[in-house]
Design a protein around this motif. Structure first.
Motif, mmCIF file in Angstrom:
data_model
loop_
_atom_site.group_PDB
_atom_site.id
_atom_site.type_symbol
_atom_site.label_atom_id
_atom_site.label_comp_id
_atom_site.label_asym_id
_atom_site.label_seq_id
_atom_site.Cartn_x
_atom_site.Cartn_y
_atom_site.Cartn_z
ATOM 1 N N THR A 35 0.675 -1.378 0.250
ATOM 2 C CA THR A 35 -0.287 -0.347 -0.333
ATOM 3 C C THR A 35 0.421 1.383 -0.126
ATOM 4 O O THR A 35 0.585 2.250 -1.017
ATOM 5 C CB THR A 35 -0.741 -0.195 1.434
ATOM 6 N N ASN A 39 0.781 4.068 -3.734
ATOM 7 C CA ASN A 39 0.336 5.166 -2.309
ATOM 8 C C ASN A 39 0.631 6.400 -2.173
ATOM 9 O O ASN A 39 0.326 7.454 -2.822
ATOM 10 C CB ASN A 39 -0.995 5.154 -0.967
ATOM 11 N N ASP A 398 -6.746 2.328 -8.093
ATOM 12 C CA ASP A 398 -6.302 2.181 -6.863
ATOM 13 C C ASP A 398 -5.155 3.464 -6.462
ATOM 14 O O ASP A 398 -5.014 3.927 -5.441
ATOM 15 C CB ASP A 398 -4.895 0.575 -6.793
ATOM 16 N N SER A 401 -7.153 6.581 -5.960
ATOM 17 C CA SER A 401 -8.270 6.647 -5.293
ATOM 18 C C SER A 401 -9.332 6.774 -5.529
ATOM 19 O O SER A 401 -10.399 8.210 -5.522
ATOM 20 C CB SER A 401 -7.571 6.709 -3.541
#
Length: 426
Positions: A35, A39, A398, A401
């Motif tokens: 993650t 991110n 992803d 987001s």
């Protein structure tokens, strides 16, 4: 798409362009996502190339030494990356919207016509016919705009011949013939020629984009990219780069042999792909946005050239081109096409005076492979996890987001890029 320009040699020599047959679909395997690395990525640069099998691009070819010898070791090689259709346009559409093939998009929409919508299911999959989707069908750029994130498509050669298309948001008039289906050689009036192809510009097939005044600033000619890379603040969060028909490898065989290159005399094929990447990838990697939080995706729309044969159809010798269409990742056919599927074209000079029959065996776009490079990807990574264009779209959503997952990016069991890709360098 493998244009009719190349078919005469197929008729004359019965050349088998590719030995790859139809193979079973890939099994999806969920991979946990790192993650933090995912991110951390804020700028993604997608460079989409044309019509190459994994085995030719990443095998024994000597035409793409920069891609194989320099770029692959810098990042992650996705060995099991697949296209989602044949011939070209349906792949591009799937990358930014998750929409599957339609009868028109699987044949590249020679007529630039509206998509006549019959219905939309709970995942946003549109049922109907045509090319340019109505405003109810959403795209990744729509989600990015709603999230106050920036995007831009950079199209090489767009606007070179202003009588064919504009230099910004360039597309045919609705319900007219697409004049960009064939490349234009250099002339006195158009010194550099025009090898822009609308069908390789996915943004032009959605009314949410082409009807917006911002289309002219979001879909621009490629030279603008050099200016935008100067600062992170001027670099869009999502960058989609389409080379012209020569530099994306669509035209030419890369050998430099007379009569087998592009309309401007360049060799095309993997040779011209390599030259394009060698020019643009270092510029991207030197940019503040990439060095800060970027990722480069180098993929191909489809693989596996059609297998040609001359067969008797209704007593007439016919050039039959069969696309294997190997799928991946449990890919669904969708509501608008069937497999196997056959479509016929009349005889023309480009086909040696023979009628042509296109045969689609499977729904996929065959194995192409892809390369991802980023500060958040360990050099020398090799992933054998199955992915396709819908996986790419899911992965982009992803990263940014943004939801909901669009079209078949929401398919149960489909995985986005995981820890097999995002392995942070030490």
């Amino acid at each position: 798409m493998y244009s009719f320009k190349n078919l005469t040699s197929l008729v004359a020599g019965f050349i088998i362009l590719c030995g790859v047959g139809l193979v079973a679909g890939c099994n999806t395997q969920s991979t946990p996502v790192t993650t933090t690395a995912q991110n951390s990525i804020k700028h993604v640069f997608v460079i989409t190339l044309e019509n190459k099998n994994f085995s030719s691009t990443f095998g024994n070819s000597t035409q793409d030494t920069y891609l194989q010898g320099t770029l692959v070791p810098m990042g992650a090689l996705l060995t099991q990356y697949y296209g989602t259709g044949h011939v070209s346009l349906d792949n591009y559409v799937s990358m930014i919207s998750g929409q599957p093939s339609s009868l028109a998009t699987q044949t590249d929409c020679a007529e630039y016509q509206d998509f006549s919508l019959s219905s939309t299911d709970s995942n946003g999959i549109a049922t109907g016919t045509g090319c340019v989707y109505p405003a109810s069908v959403k795209t990744l750029p729509d989600l990015l705009t709603a999230a106050n994130l920036s995007w831009r498509g950079y199209m090489e050669d767009m606007g070179n011949d202003p009588t064919r298309e504009s230099a910004a948001c360039g597309h045919p008039a609705l319900n007219t013939r697409d004049l960009t289906q064939s490349p234009e050689a250099p002339t006195t009036a158009v010194p550099n020629g025009d090898q822009y192809a609308t069908r390789h510009n996915p943004f032009m097939y959605f009314h949410t984009i082409i009807d917006s005044p911002s289309c002219a600033t979001n879909v621009v000619a490629l030279p603008q990219l050099k200016k935008d890379l100067a600062a992170a603040s001027s670099t869009p969060n999502f960058v989609f780069i389409t080379p012209n028909l020569c530099h994306d490898g669509h035209d030419g065989d890369g050998t430099g042999t007379a009569g087998k290159g592009c309309v401007n005399g360049e060799p095309g094929g993997l040779t011209s792909i390599d030259a394009f990447l060698k020019e643009w990838v270092p510029l991207i990697m030197a940019s503040p946005a990439y060095q800060q939080d970027g990722m480069i995706v180098i993929n191909f729309d489809e693989g596996a050239p059609p297998t040609p044969a001359v067969t008797m159809v209704s007593g007439i010798p016919t050039l039959t081109l069969t696309y294997p269409g190997a799928p991946c990742c449990g890919q669904q056919t969708g509501p608008n096409v069937t497999r196997p599927y056959i479509t016929d074209y009349p005889a023309s000079a480009a086909t040696g005076g023979m009628p042509v029959q296109l045969s689609y065996a499977g729904i996929g776009g065959d194995q192409t492979g892809a390369v991802l490079i980023s500060p958040f990807i360990k050099p020398g990574t090799v992933s054998n996890t199955p992915y396709n264009h819908y996986s790419l779209l899911k992965s982009l959503q992803d990263i940014y987001s943004v939801t909901p997952y669009l079209g078949y990016a929401s398919q149960p069991g489909l995985v986005g890029f995981g820890s097999d890709v995002y392995v942070k360098s030490n």
